[in-house]
Design a protein around this motif. Sequence first.
Motif, mmCIF file in Angstrom:
data_model
loop_
_atom_site.group_PDB
_atom_site.id
_atom_site.type_symbol
_atom_site.label_atom_id
_atom_site.label_comp_id
_atom_site.label_asym_id
_atom_site.label_seq_id
_atom_site.Cartn_x
_atom_site.Cartn_y
_atom_site.Cartn_z
ATOM 1 N N ILE A 112 -44.297 -1.367 4.395
ATOM 2 C CA ILE A 112 -43.372 -2.451 4.080
ATOM 3 C C ILE A 112 -43.994 -3.369 3.035
ATOM 4 O O ILE A 112 -45.148 -3.790 3.175
ATOM 5 C CB ILE A 112 -43.019 -3.244 5.360
ATOM 6 C CG1 ILE A 112 -42.267 -2.324 6.328
ATOM 7 C CG2 ILE A 112 -42.185 -4.474 5.021
ATOM 8 C CD1 ILE A 112 -41.823 -2.996 7.609
ATOM 9 N N GLU A 113 -43.251 -3.635 1.975
ATOM 10 C CA GLU A 113 -43.729 -4.516 0.911
ATOM 11 C C GLU A 113 -42.637 -5.537 0.611
ATOM 12 O O GLU A 113 -41.541 -5.471 1.161
ATOM 13 C CB GLU A 113 -44.052 -3.699 -0.354
ATOM 14 C CG GLU A 113 -45.179 -2.685 -0.176
ATOM 15 C CD GLU A 113 -46.562 -3.325 -0.110
ATOM 16 O OE1 GLU A 113 -46.706 -4.489 -0.548
ATOM 17 O OE2 GLU A 113 -47.498 -2.672 0.407
ATOM 18 N N GLU A 114 -42.928 -6.471 -0.310
ATOM 19 C CA GLU A 114 -41.972 -7.516 -0.650
ATOM 20 C C GLU A 114 -40.695 -6.906 -1.248
ATOM 21 O O GLU A 114 -40.736 -6.322 -2.321
ATOM 22 C CB GLU A 114 -42.627 -8.461 -1.664
ATOM 23 C CG GLU A 114 -41.792 -9.652 -2.043
ATOM 24 C CD GLU A 114 -42.456 -10.474 -3.164
ATOM 25 O OE1 GLU A 114 -42.329 -11.699 -3.123
ATOM 26 O OE2 GLU A 114 -43.090 -9.890 -4.069
ATOM 27 N N GLY A 115 -39.595 -7.000 -0.522
ATOM 28 C CA GLY A 115 -38.319 -6.538 -1.061
ATOM 29 C C GLY A 115 -38.124 -5.025 -1.028
ATOM 30 O O GLY A 115 -37.199 -4.515 -1.667
ATOM 31 N N GLY A 116 -38.949 -4.309 -0.285
ATOM 32 C CA GLY A 116 -38.756 -2.860 -0.268
ATOM 33 C C GLY A 116 -39.664 -2.175 0.727
ATOM 34 O O GLY A 116 -40.430 -2.807 1.454
ATOM 35 N N TRP A 117 -39.571 -0.878 0.756
ATOM 36 C CA TRP A 117 -40.412 -0.078 1.648
ATOM 37 C C TRP A 117 -40.495 1.348 1.139
ATOM 38 O O TRP A 117 -39.721 1.758 0.269
ATOM 39 C CB TRP A 117 -39.896 -0.104 3.079
ATOM 40 C CG TRP A 117 -38.445 0.250 3.266
ATOM 41 C CD1 TRP A 117 -37.412 -0.626 3.492
ATOM 42 C CD2 TRP A 117 -37.846 1.560 3.251
ATOM 43 N NE1 TRP A 117 -36.222 0.064 3.624
ATOM 44 C CE2 TRP A 117 -36.460 1.405 3.490
ATOM 45 C CE3 TRP A 117 -38.343 2.844 3.070
ATOM 46 C CZ2 TRP A 117 -35.565 2.486 3.534
ATOM 47 C CZ3 TRP A 117 -37.455 3.918 3.111
ATOM 48 C CH2 TRP A 117 -36.083 3.730 3.348
#
Length: 454
Positions: A112-117
Amino acid sequence: MHLSSFLVAIGVCSGVWAAPVKQKPLASGSHHAGPHGKPFTPEHRDPYDGKIDTVAEKLQPLPWRNGDGADMLGPRNRARERQNPDLVRPPSTDHGNMPNMRWSFADSHIRIEEGGWTRQTTVRELPTSKELAGVNMRLDEGVIRELHWHKEAEWAYVLEGRVRITALDTEGGSFIDDLEKGDLWYFPSGHPHSLQGLSPNGTEFLLIFDDGNFSEDSTFLLTDWVARTPKEVLAENFRVAPEVFRAIPQKEKYIFQGSNPDSIDEEIPKSKGYKKSKLQFTHKMLAQEPVNTTGGLVRITDSTNFALSKTVAAAHLDIGPGALREMHWHPNADEWSYFIKGRARVTIFAAEGTARTFDYQAGDVGIVPKNMGHFIENLSDDEPLEILEIFRADKFQDFSLFQWLGETPRRMVKEHLFAEDEESGKKFEKAVWDADKDPIKDHFDYDGEDKEEL
Ligand SMILES: *[C@@H]1O[C@H](CO)[C@@H](O)[C@H](O)[C@H]1NC(C)=O
Ligand SMILES: *[C@@H]1O[C@H](CO)[C@@H](O)[C@H](O)[C@H]1NC(C)=O
Ligand SMILES: *[C@@H]1O[C@H](CO)[C@@H](O)[C@H](O)[C@H]1NC(C)=O
Ligand SMILES: CC(=O)N[C@H]1CO[C@H](CO)[C@@H](O)[C@@H]1O
């Protein structure tokens, strides 16, 4: 040819299947040995090993087959069993051992990352995924998968939404394009590129890398490299004072929220040095004219219609009501399938008397090693079956069993299969007489077969 009725049934332009055709109830007590008894009970008999959609029919599979077997007493994962009816109660034709050929992205770890995955299916998740690795990634509106490159070539299919891609070729030519659902891109090995989700809801796509050992965590990232380079060298390289790099990221950004891009024309650098690439990195796969079959639609994209895609070939299949992706094999590469919609069963034949059946649904990955015979049967009553077959190859190639037997001297075929039953041999001969290649075959109701011919 049942093409016209098929096309009416599916609605040619919409690309969406019409109301599903209900299958005839299973015949019982008729003159021939059809299935009878409720599925997954000691009484159930099915000499033909018919398919059962346990998910849609909310049936709990149990290991009863033609009177053999027993119920289950111990701990159980019922949801998994319902997804795998053909492992719990394999067709009687299954035999021998086979490595696992199924993985669901639902079982993959998500980064999981900022604004997405992102999540991946590689040789580590699915050991038979040797030739290709797959990554499923989501980038929300404005979210960037940062500028990077890797040694593997990258092929991608847009599952939903819109995405902008940029790339540079070895002649210094730049490429930029906006893609939507059903479009592809291909970046040859080592070519630098970026991806960004577009308005309103960003995008989700499937990435394919031409090595099963690929890891999405080991790509060459702009921010990572710059953070690992002495500022004195950065200054020399970019011809600015070292202080310019005071606030650069300390580690890789990978996926992060960016601002919404302007139109492509606005965004192209207006410098003298800017050159447009002569290469075409994208292709509209779903917009391709399909090959019509009696049971569905096939779109093939390989280096013959998407020149750059030298290491990945693919087929997009829409498999219609009751239809069958016919018995076939691929001589040049392992098949890496991605199930987009629906439910299916696939029996893989591995020679030496070995065959095993696996069930698949949306979000699953299937492997069929090269040369192993197989088919894909639509299990679902309420959903179309939509699949990508992907190969590490420059061309899509397959052999149809139907076509092979139709184009081989009939005498020889009959002596193989019907030496003991001449009457049936004649019927078979008639069936394969005009063996036009029909990769997806429409539903065949053998209960409705003309009994006069028997
Ligand atoms: C974007 O997402 C919102 C919220 O989920 C949804 O209501 C809208 O229909 C989506 N728009 C498009 C074009 O998919
Ligand atoms: C996959 O990569 C790992 C780490 O780089 C390496 O140790 C391993 O031998 C590779 N396996 C294959 C099958 O190439
Ligand atoms: C497939 O069928 C459609 C509708 O009949 C037709 O317009 C199209 O030309 C056909 N395509 C091919 C490749 O035969
Ligand atoms: C929508 C669709 O194509 N579903 C079909 C899948 O196959 C079953 C038979 O097994 C049909 O009844 C469905 O209509």
